[in-house]
Design an enzyme around this catalytic site. Structure first.
Site, short mmCIF file in Angstrom:
data_model
loop_
_atom_site.label_atom_id
_atom_site.label_comp_id
_atom_site.label_asym_id
_atom_site.label_seq_id
_atom_site.Cartn_x
_atom_site.Cartn_y
_atom_site.Cartn_z
CD GLN A 154 1.07 -9.03 -1.97
OE1 GLN A 154 1.89 -9.70 -2.55
NE2 GLN A 154 -0.18 -8.94 -2.40
N PRO B 299 -9.45 -0.16 7.56
CG PRO B 299 -10.18 0.55 9.69
CD PRO B 299 -10.46 -0.45 8.59
CG ASP C 43 -1.85 -1.20 1.25
OD1 ASP C 43 -2.24 -1.66 0.17
OD2 ASP C 43 -2.12 -1.70 2.35
CE LYS D 7 3.13 -2.62 -4.28
NZ LYS D 7 2.68 -2.29 -2.93
N GLY D 8 0.56 1.50 -7.42
CA GLY D 8 -0.29 1.54 -8.61
C GLY D 8 -0.02 2.76 -9.45
CE LYS D 9 1.46 9.71 -9.43
NZ LYS D 9 1.57 10.99 -8.77
CB ALA E 56 -2.00 -7.10 -5.07
N GLY E 57 -4.10 -4.86 -4.47
CA GLY E 57 -5.05 -3.94 -5.08
C GLY E 57 -4.29 -2.71 -5.53
CG HIS E 58 -1.29 -2.50 -7.94
ND1 HIS E 58 -0.39 -3.14 -8.75
CD2 HIS E 58 -0.84 -2.67 -6.68
CE1 HIS E 58 0.57 -3.69 -7.99
NE2 HIS E 58 0.31 -3.41 -6.75
CB THR F 54 -6.59 -10.31 1.52
OG1 THR F 54 -5.96 -11.41 0.85
CG2 THR F 54 -5.56 -9.21 1.75
CB THR G 91 1.76 -12.02 1.54
OG1 THR G 91 0.84 -12.73 0.70
CG2 THR G 91 2.98 -11.58 0.73
P1 IMP Z 1 -2.57 -12.72 2.53
O1 IMP Z 1 -1.60 -12.29 1.50
O2 IMP Z 1 -4.01 -12.52 2.13
O3 IMP Z 1 -2.29 -14.11 3.02
O4 IMP Z 1 -2.38 -11.78 3.82
C1 IMP Z 1 -1.18 -11.80 4.60
C2 IMP Z 1 -0.84 -10.40 5.10
O5 IMP Z 1 -0.44 -9.60 4.00
C3 IMP Z 1 -2.00 -9.66 5.75
O6 IMP Z 1 -1.47 -8.83 6.77
C4 IMP Z 1 -2.55 -8.80 4.63
O7 IMP Z 1 -3.22 -7.65 5.11
C5 IMP Z 1 -1.25 -8.43 3.93
N1 IMP Z 1 -1.43 -8.11 2.51
C6 IMP Z 1 -1.62 -8.98 1.49
N2 IMP Z 1 -1.68 -8.32 0.31
C7 IMP Z 1 -1.53 -7.02 0.60
C8 IMP Z 1 -1.45 -5.84 -0.21
O8 IMP Z 1 -1.55 -5.86 -1.45
N3 IMP Z 1 -1.27 -4.67 0.46
C9 IMP Z 1 -1.11 -4.62 1.81
N4 IMP Z 1 -1.16 -5.69 2.60
C10 IMP Z 1 -1.36 -6.88 2.00
#
Ligand code: IMP
Length: 427
Positions: free
Chosen positions: A223, A303, A13, A16-18, A39-41, A130, A238
């Site tokens: 991530q 949040p 977070d 990176k997307g931008k 992930a969410g970009h 997630t 992750t």
């Molecule tokens: P998982 O990847 O869903 O197994 O989550 C493991 C940890 O990584 C958790 O604390 C998630 O909130 C965090 N996490 C996974 N993907 C992202 C991401 O793209 N951005 C921020 N945190 C992430």
């Protein structure tokens, strides 16, 4: 032409997307090499806001080609939804999006096991995943029980799937949890494959040919290094290598064909999910960072936890990822603060330490050693060169470069493409 690896240098977070979107202008190819739809970009173009989870954001640039590499775990149904969204916005994927036949597949039973795994842990031991099934899919990959995209296009797929569903259902049933419905999983996967099938190929020769031709590749990390399975705050991480090494193993482009690493770093720190976070703030300053920075997860809407900039974390990224330069984001979020703190080291059991400990119980006992700088109390958005920035903002930036040991090559002052400064502007 340089091949660039872009990584998150904190806990994900970082914005990176931008930055990916900005760097894509110069790239011919954009490659995702690890992670999944956890992930969410977020990319903002004009008034439009796109959130992409699996498809590289290069897809929003005409003429760019995108690869979902072997290191990614992909949920076929979620990917089809995303592709439909991209198509609805007028972007074609045929001939532009290539999916590795070696990428592992996330099935509904992985998501069910993810949820069960979290629910069954004691409070405090939960990771705050997630719940996209990421961990269980990578577990199957390491256990040599996973299914890959090449299996989904194989005529024997129904039997391969049946064996997996039966085994996972035994595990789920033993937990007293609902089980997966084989016929439903098979039908939804086959339906998704009518869209994905034509996009699946061996992406290794494709990228090799691109390298041979001198085309430029951008590897978009998901991530961040502190969520990396090896170098992050294990076990609060992750399940993939979010650092620069993951770009090679997750795409098949070897390390000696990589030329540059850009680390994306927020001007302060955030984290979603559980796990230690030494500079976390539980006061009004933390609240303000969350409010002004709109710090809510792009994938789950949770949040984000907020805190001051942590140079120990940034130096960890420099050492483990070989960061050549920073893309520093969200400096504008600090515009309203009187005083701004930078954590330069930690104190652990009465001793000053400069490096991030392996043991999360030690990290939890670390207290930040801060230095304080004056704020600038002036809007920075709209600046078109470093010279347009207030003196105190330039000083903050220079100090970050000093304490982290890498220069800021890109500076982002807002979500839109035009709110970006480059090193040329430094003069
Ligand atoms: P998982 O990847 O869903 O197994 O989550 C493991 C940890 O990584 C958790 O604390 C998630 O909130 C965090 N996490 C996974 N993907 C992202 C991401 O793209 N951005 C921020 N945190 C992430």
């Amino acid at each position: 032409m340089p091949n660039t690896i872009l990584i998150g240098a904190q806990w994900g977070d970082e914005g990176k997307g931008k930055i990916i979107d900005v760097l894509t202008e110069r790239a011919d190819w954009v490659v995702r090499a690890q992670g999944g739809n956890n992930a969410g970009h977020t990319v903002e173009i004009g008034e439009e806001r796109f959130v992409l989870h699996l498809v590289p954001s290069g897809i929003l640039h005409e003429g760019k080609r995108c690869v979902i590499g072997n290191g990614v775990v992909l949920d076929p149904v979620a990917l089809v939804e995303e592709i439909n969204g991209v198509r609805e916005r007028g972007f074609e994927v045929e001939g532009r999006l290539f999916i590795s036949d070696r990428a592992h597949v996330v099935f509904p039973y992985h998501r069910m096991l993810d949820a069960q795994g979290e629910a069954r842990k004691a409070k405090g031991d939960q990771i705050g995943t997630t719940q996209r099934g990421i961990g269980p899919t990578y577990s199957d990959k390491a256990a040599r029980f996973g299914l890959r995209m090449c299996d989904l296009v194989d005529p024997g797929f129904p039997d391969l799937l049946r064996a997996r569903v039966e085994e996972k259902n035994r595990v789920l049933a033993a937990m007293g949890a609902p089980v997966a419905d084989y016929a439903e999983v098979l039908a939804s996967t086959q339906e998704a494959m009518t869209v994905l099938g034509p996009l699946v190929c061996d992406t290794v020769p494709l990228l090799h040919a691109a390298v041979q031709a001198g085309e430029e590749i951008l590897f978009e990390g998901a991530q961040g290094i502190m969520l990396d399975i090896d170098f992050g705050t294990y076990p609060y991480v992750t399940s993939s290598n979010a650092g620069s090494g993951g770009a090679s193993t997750g795409s098949g482009v070897p390390p000696n064909r990589m030329h540059r690493v850009v680390g994306v770093l927020k001007a302060y720190t955030t984290r979603v999910g559980e796990g230690p976070f030494p500079t976390e703030l539980h006061d009004a300053a933390g609240e303000e960072l969350r409010k002004v920075g709109r710090e809510f997860g792009a994938t789950t809407g949770r949040p984000r936890r907020c805190g001051w900039f942590d140079a120990v974390v940034a130096r960890h990224a420099v050492m483990t990822c070989g960061v050549d330069e920073w893309a520093l984001t969200k400096l504008d979020v600090l515009d309203g603060f009187d005083r701004i703190k930078i954590c330069t080291a930690y104190e652990l059991d009465g001793k000053r330490i400069e490096h991030f400990p392996a043991n999360v119980r030690e990290v939890a006992r670390c207290t930040p050693v801060y230095e304080e700088l004056p704020g600038w109390k002036t809007p920075t958005r709209g600046a078109r060169s470093l010279a347009d920035l207030p003196e105190a903002a330039r000083r903050y930036l220079a100090r970050l470069e000093e304490v982290t040991g890498a220069p800021a090559g890109i500076l982002s002052l807002g979500p839109r493409r035009e709110d970006t400064l480059f090193p040329e502007a430094r003069a």
